[in-house]
Scaffold this active site. Structure first.
Site, PDB file in Angstrom:
ATOM      1  N   ARG A 146     -11.142  18.494  -1.352  1.00  0.00           N
ATOM      2  CA  ARG A 146     -11.529  17.655  -2.504  1.00  0.00           C
ATOM      3  C   ARG A 146     -10.854  16.291  -2.436  1.00  0.00           C
ATOM      4  O   ARG A 146     -11.471  15.266  -2.739  1.00  0.00           O
ATOM      5  CB  ARG A 146     -11.158  18.351  -3.813  1.00  0.00           C
ATOM      6  N   LYS A 163      -5.731  11.550 -14.327  1.00  0.00           N
ATOM      7  CA  LYS A 163      -6.779  10.759 -14.997  1.00  0.00           C
ATOM      8  C   LYS A 163      -7.074  11.273 -16.405  1.00  0.00           C
ATOM      9  O   LYS A 163      -7.183  10.501 -17.342  1.00  0.00           O
ATOM     10  CB  LYS A 163      -8.089  10.778 -14.201  1.00  0.00           C
ATOM     11  N   ARG A 190     -19.383   6.415  -8.261  1.00  0.00           N
ATOM     12  CA  ARG A 190     -18.817   7.108  -7.102  1.00  0.00           C
ATOM     13  C   ARG A 190     -19.287   6.522  -5.777  1.00  0.00           C
ATOM     14  O   ARG A 190     -18.780   6.889  -4.730  1.00  0.00           O
ATOM     15  CB  ARG A 190     -19.184   8.595  -7.151  1.00  0.00           C
ATOM     16  N   ARG A 200      -1.576  23.490 -11.732  1.00  0.00           N
ATOM     17  CA  ARG A 200      -2.623  23.491 -12.754  1.00  0.00           C
ATOM     18  C   ARG A 200      -3.487  24.747 -12.630  1.00  0.00           C
ATOM     19  O   ARG A 200      -3.910  25.322 -13.621  1.00  0.00           O
ATOM     20  CB  ARG A 200      -3.473  22.219 -12.632  1.00  0.00           C
ATOM     21  N   ARG A 229      -9.409  27.240 -13.351  1.00  0.00           N
ATOM     22  CA  ARG A 229     -10.319  26.599 -12.398  1.00  0.00           C
ATOM     23  C   ARG A 229     -10.040  27.151 -11.003  1.00  0.00           C
ATOM     24  O   ARG A 229      -8.961  26.941 -10.458  1.00  0.00           O
ATOM     25  CB  ARG A 229     -10.124  25.082 -12.405  1.00  0.00           C
TER      26      ARG A 229
END
Length: 191
Positions: free
Chosen positions: A146, A14, A89, A128, A134
């Site tokens: 998630r 995204k 959401r 990533r 992160r």
């Protein structure tokens, strides 16, 4: 004005695709997370209200988030349109967004949903995590959780927009340029 919602699970691309779409179509990026942080940093009344709730571990109510989006829309009257990222959401948020846009003689034109297989998402996020810093990208169990959370919540929003024939599923696997071409094709059909 052209408004789109870009959906996709964590790791679907995204962020990468949003940047390319904004550059190509001249859209204003509306990330509710960015708006919240900006309002808090500017110590606006809305930002202070949101911070107070967040400091107590509570979610920011939809009305506050919608008002922040309203302010962002009003502060960008020259925008050709908006790319909504991370919002809505829930079905209630989708209904509130539609009502807000209708009050401005606008609407969501299309909801583009990036489709990526679960195992591919896990691989992407773990990769990533090696460079992003992160912590939520380094634990496979957290990543899977998630992805499940995303699927549960966004299915209802996709169903809401599906009743208006606004949802397009786009294959989110392939090269960045192939995915961008597929997204652009869906946008071009509607502009």
């Amino acid at each position: 004005m052209f408004n789109l919602i870009l959906f996709g699970p964590p790791g679907s691309g995204k962020g990468t695709q949003s940047e390319k779409l904004i550059a190509r179509y001249g859209l204003k990026h509306l990330s509710t997370g960015d708006i919240l942080r900006s309002e808090i940093a500017a110590q606006t009344p809305l930002g202070l209200a949101a911070k107070s709730l967040m400091d107590k571990g509570q979610l920011v109510p939809d009305e506050v988030v919608i008002e922040m989006i309203n302010v962002a829309l009003e502060n960008n009257p020259q925008a050709k349109g908006f790319l909504f990222d991370g919002f809505p959401r829930t079905t209630a948020q989708a209904e509130a967004l539609d009502k807000l846009l209708a009050s401005k003689n606008s609407a969501i034109n299309v909801v583009l949903a990036l489709q990526v297989g679960k195992e591919e998402l896990v691989v992407r996020l773990l990769n990533r995590g090696k460079t992003s810093g992160r912590s939520d990208d380094t634990n496979e169990a957290v990543i899977r959780s998630r992805i499940e959370e995303y699927e549960k919540k966004t299915m209802a929003v996709a169903d809401y927009y599906r009743q208006y024939n606004k949802v397009e599923l786009v294959k989110g696997e392939g090269t960045i340029d192939e995915i961008f071409a597929a997204l652009s094709s869906e946008i071009d059909k509607r502009m």
